[in-house]
Design an enzyme around this catalytic site. Structure first.
Site, PDB file in Angstrom:
ATOM      1  N   SER A 118       0.808  -1.214   0.000  1.00  0.00           N
ATOM      2  CA  SER A 118       0.000   0.000   0.000  1.00  0.00           C
ATOM      3  C   SER A 118       0.848   1.274   0.000  1.00  0.00           C
ATOM      4  O   SER A 118       1.591   1.536  -0.935  1.00  0.00           O
ATOM      5  CB  SER A 118      -0.951  -0.041   1.204  1.00  0.00           C
ATOM      6  OG  SER A 118      -1.894   0.991   1.157  1.00  0.00           O
ATOM      7  N   ASP A 173      -2.603   6.500  -3.403  1.00  0.00           N
ATOM      8  CA  ASP A 173      -1.432   5.863  -2.806  1.00  0.00           C
ATOM      9  C   ASP A 173      -0.956   4.736  -3.713  1.00  0.00           C
ATOM     10  O   ASP A 173      -1.491   4.521  -4.794  1.00  0.00           O
ATOM     11  CB  ASP A 173      -1.725   5.380  -1.388  1.00  0.00           C
ATOM     12  CG  ASP A 173      -2.688   4.199  -1.338  1.00  0.00           C
ATOM     13  OD1 ASP A 173      -3.424   4.013  -2.322  1.00  0.00           O
ATOM     14  OD2 ASP A 173      -2.709   3.485  -0.321  1.00  0.00           O
ATOM     15  N   ASP A 231      -1.178   1.535  -3.939  1.00  0.00           N
ATOM     16  CA  ASP A 231      -2.035   0.468  -4.466  1.00  0.00           C
ATOM     17  C   ASP A 231      -3.425   0.964  -4.843  1.00  0.00           C
ATOM     18  O   ASP A 231      -4.284   0.166  -5.220  1.00  0.00           O
ATOM     19  CB  ASP A 231      -2.115  -0.700  -3.487  1.00  0.00           C
ATOM     20  CG  ASP A 231      -2.974  -0.405  -2.262  1.00  0.00           C
ATOM     21  OD1 ASP A 231      -3.048   0.769  -1.854  1.00  0.00           O
ATOM     22  OD2 ASP A 231      -3.569  -1.346  -1.705  1.00  0.00           O
ATOM     23  N   ASP A 285      -5.994   2.345  -3.154  1.00  0.00           N
ATOM     24  CA  ASP A 285      -7.207   2.267  -2.337  1.00  0.00           C
ATOM     25  C   ASP A 285      -7.383   3.485  -1.436  1.00  0.00           C
ATOM     26  O   ASP A 285      -8.377   3.592  -0.707  1.00  0.00           O
ATOM     27  CB  ASP A 285      -7.254   0.978  -1.513  1.00  0.00           C
ATOM     28  CG  ASP A 285      -6.146   0.873  -0.474  1.00  0.00           C
ATOM     29  OD1 ASP A 285      -5.257   1.751  -0.442  1.00  0.00           O
ATOM     30  OD2 ASP A 285      -6.159  -0.108   0.296  1.00  0.00           O
TER      31      ASP A 285
END
Length: 446
Positions: free
Chosen positions: A102, A241, A243, A245
Site C-alpha cells: 500500500s 497511494d 495500491d 485504495d
C-alpha cells in the site's frame, strides 16, 4: 487479531527479505492458501501486484505454491488493489491475491486475499491457512498441477468499470485535473479514466521504476500534487497511494482534503439524491467535524476501530454503504466492494458537477476541528492506560472540553507507543490538553 501468527488487519506485511516476505515463505503461503481454497472447491485465483521491484519475485513464488496445490492462476500484472477485488468477481474466480504494501516504501511488501465476492477473506479461512502453514509442503500429481495464464485486457476492463461508475449524463470536459499516482499501481489506470471522461489531465507519479513507489508523491506526500495544482491553475488534484485504495484531494486554492472531508461530500450528495442507506461509518480517529456536519444533515454516524477492515465490518452489520478513514480509505458499497480511490474521486467530481460548485465550495459544509496527536513511547510490561493519574488527566480534559472537543487515548497496533489525540474547537485548546495528558503518560513511563 491477537490469535494470528502471520495475518494482520490488512493481510501479511513486512520488509522484503525478512522472516515473512521472502520467496520461501511466500511459496509456502501460496501452497497453504491453495490447499485451503481447493478444499472449498476453488479452481482458479487471480494475482495482481503494485509496482515494487519485489513484486516479480513474490508473484513467481506465489504462482509456484498455488500450482503445487493444484490451483490455476490468472496473472493481472500491476493493478490497483480495488481492481483486483473487482476482477476477481468479474472472472468468477474463487479468490484474488494482492501483492502490495500500500502506502509503505518500496522495501516493504505484503500479501492479502480477496474472496469471490471481492471482499477480504473471512477470519476462519485466514486461520485455516495459518494452520496449513505448519504442515509439510507436498505437490499434487503432475497432471493435477495448476496452470498459469496472463490476462492482457485487465487494465481496459477496470477502466471501463470506473467509467461506468460516473453518471452518463455528466462530463469532465472543461475541468483541469492533476492526478498523482504515487508511481504505483494506478499509473496506467487513473489518468486514462479521467481523460476518457473528458478531463484535461496533468500526470505526476506515473513513471514507476520499482524503487520510487510513494517516494515524495501520492496520498502520503501531498506537496507534489499541491504544487502542481497551483502551478498549472488546475481545478483540483487527485492523490492516490501506491495500491490505489486511498485518495486525498487538493482544491484549486491548494487546500488538502482528507478522507473525512471526502466521505462528507459523498454522503451529502447521496443524501440529496435520496439514495443514502442509513448512516455513515468512520473510525475513532475520524475528525469530530465530520460527526458534527453529518448530525446537521440528520445523518447517523458511528465509529469503528482504526482500519478499513473494521469500517467494512460495521457497514455490513448495519446494512449501510458509506464509510471511511481520515487517511483516505473511502468506501461506498453501492459502487465497489472495497475502498477505491479512483471511484471515490469520481463520486466527488459528480457531486461538484451536480451542485455546480468548485471543490473548495463543496467542502465548506464541514469544518474540521483542530487535532493534536502526540506519541509517547513506553517499555515492555508497562500499561500506562491503566494508571489512575493518566485516567484522571483524561477526565479533566473531557470535562473542560465538553461537547466542543474529544479525547482519544490508545495503544499503537505496531509499536510500543501510546497515541494521545485531542480535538477541540480551537488549536490552543487541543494542543494544551494533548500535552497535559501526554505529560501524565510520560510520568508513568519514566
Amino acid at each position: 487479531m491477537s490469535d494470528r501468527k502471520y495475518f494482520g488487519t490488512d493481510g501479511i506485511r513486512g520488509k522484503v527479505g525478512e522472516s515473512l516476505i521472502n520467496p520461501e515463505f511466500v511459496m509456502k503461503l501460496g501452497w497453504a492458501a491453495g490447499k485451503v481454497l481447493a478444499g472449498q472447491g476453488t479452481n482458479k485465483v487471480l494475482i495482481g501486484k503494485d509496482t515494487r521491484i519485489s513484486g516479480y519475485m513474490l508473484e513467481s513464488a506465489l504462482e509456484a505454491g498455488l500450482s503445487a496445490a493444484g490451483i490455476s492462476i490468472g496473472l493481472l500484472g500491476p493493478m490497483p488493489t480495488p481492481a483486483i477485488a473487482y476482477l476477481t468477481k468479474t472472472f468468477r474466480c474463487e479468490a484474488g491475491i494482492v501483492i502490495s504494501a500500500s502506502h509503505n516504501p518500496y522495501y516493504d511488501n505484503g500479501i492479502k486475499f480477496f474472496s469471490a465476492d471481492g471482499v477480504k477473506l473471512d477470519d476462519d479461512i485466514e486461520l485455516a491457512i495459518e494452520a496449513q502453514m505448519d504442515k509439510p509442503m507436498e505437490c499434487v500429481a503432475s497432471d493435477k498441477l495448476g496452470k498459469a495464464s496472463r490476462i492482457n485486457d485487465a487494465a481496459g476492463r477496470y477502466i471501463e468499470f470506473c467509467k461506468g461508475n460516473f453518471p452518463s449524463d455528466l462530463s469532465l470536459k472543461g475541468l483541469k485535473i492533476v492526478v498523482d499516482c504515487a508511481h504505483g499501481a494506478t499509473y496506467h489506470i487513473a489518468p486514462n479514466v479521467l481523460l476518457e471522461l473528458g478531463a484535461d489531465v496533468i500526470e505526476i507519479g506515473t513513471e514507476p521504476n520499482g524503487l520510487n513507489i510513494n517516494r515524495k508523491v501520492g496520498a502520503t506526500s501531498m506537496k507534489a500534487v499541491t504544487d502542481s495544482v497551483i502551478e498549472n491553475e488546475a481545478d483540483l488534484g487527485f492523490a492516490l497511494d501506491g495500491d490505489g485504495d486511498r485518495l486525498m484531494l487538493v482544491d484549486h486554492k491548494g487546500n488538502v482534503l482528507d478522507g473525512d472531508q471526502i466521505v462528507y461530500i459523498i454522503a451529502r450528495d447521496v443524501l440529496k439524491l435520496g439514495l443514502l442507506k442509513g448512516g455513515v461509518v468512520g473510525t475513532v480517529m475520524s475528525n469530530l467535524g465530520l460527526e458534527v456536519a453529518l448530525a446537521t444533515l440528520g445523518v447517523p454516524f458511528v465509529r469503528s476501530k482504526v482500519g478499513d477492515r473494521y469500517v467494512m465490518e460495521l457497514l455490513q452489520q448495519k446494512g449501510w454503504s458509506i464509510g471511511g478513514e481520515s487517511s483516505g480509505h473511502v468506501l461506498n458499497l453501492a459502487a465497489a466492494s472495497t475502498g477505491d480511490g479512483i471511484i471515490a474521486g469520481l463520486q466527488v467530481l459528480a457531486a461538484m458537477l451536480r451542485a455546480n460548485m468548485t471543490l473548495h465550495e463543496l467542502a465548506r459544509g464541514m469544518e474540521k476541528y483542530p487535532q493534536t496527536l502526540i506519541n509517547v513511547r513506553f517499555s515492555e510490561g508497562q500499561d500506562p492506560l491503566a494508571n489512575a493519574e493518566v485516567q484522571q488527566s483524561v477526565v479533566e480534559a473531557e470535562q473542560n472540553l465538553g461537547d466542543k472537543g474529544r479525547v482519544l487515548l490508545r495503544k499503537s497496533g505496531t509499536e510500543p507507543l501510546i497515541r494521545v489525540m485531542v480535538e477541540a474547537h480551537d488549536s490552543l485548546a487541543s494542543s494544551k490538553w494533548a500535552e497535559y495528558i501526554a505529560d501524565a503518560v510520560r510520568k508513568v513511563t519514566e
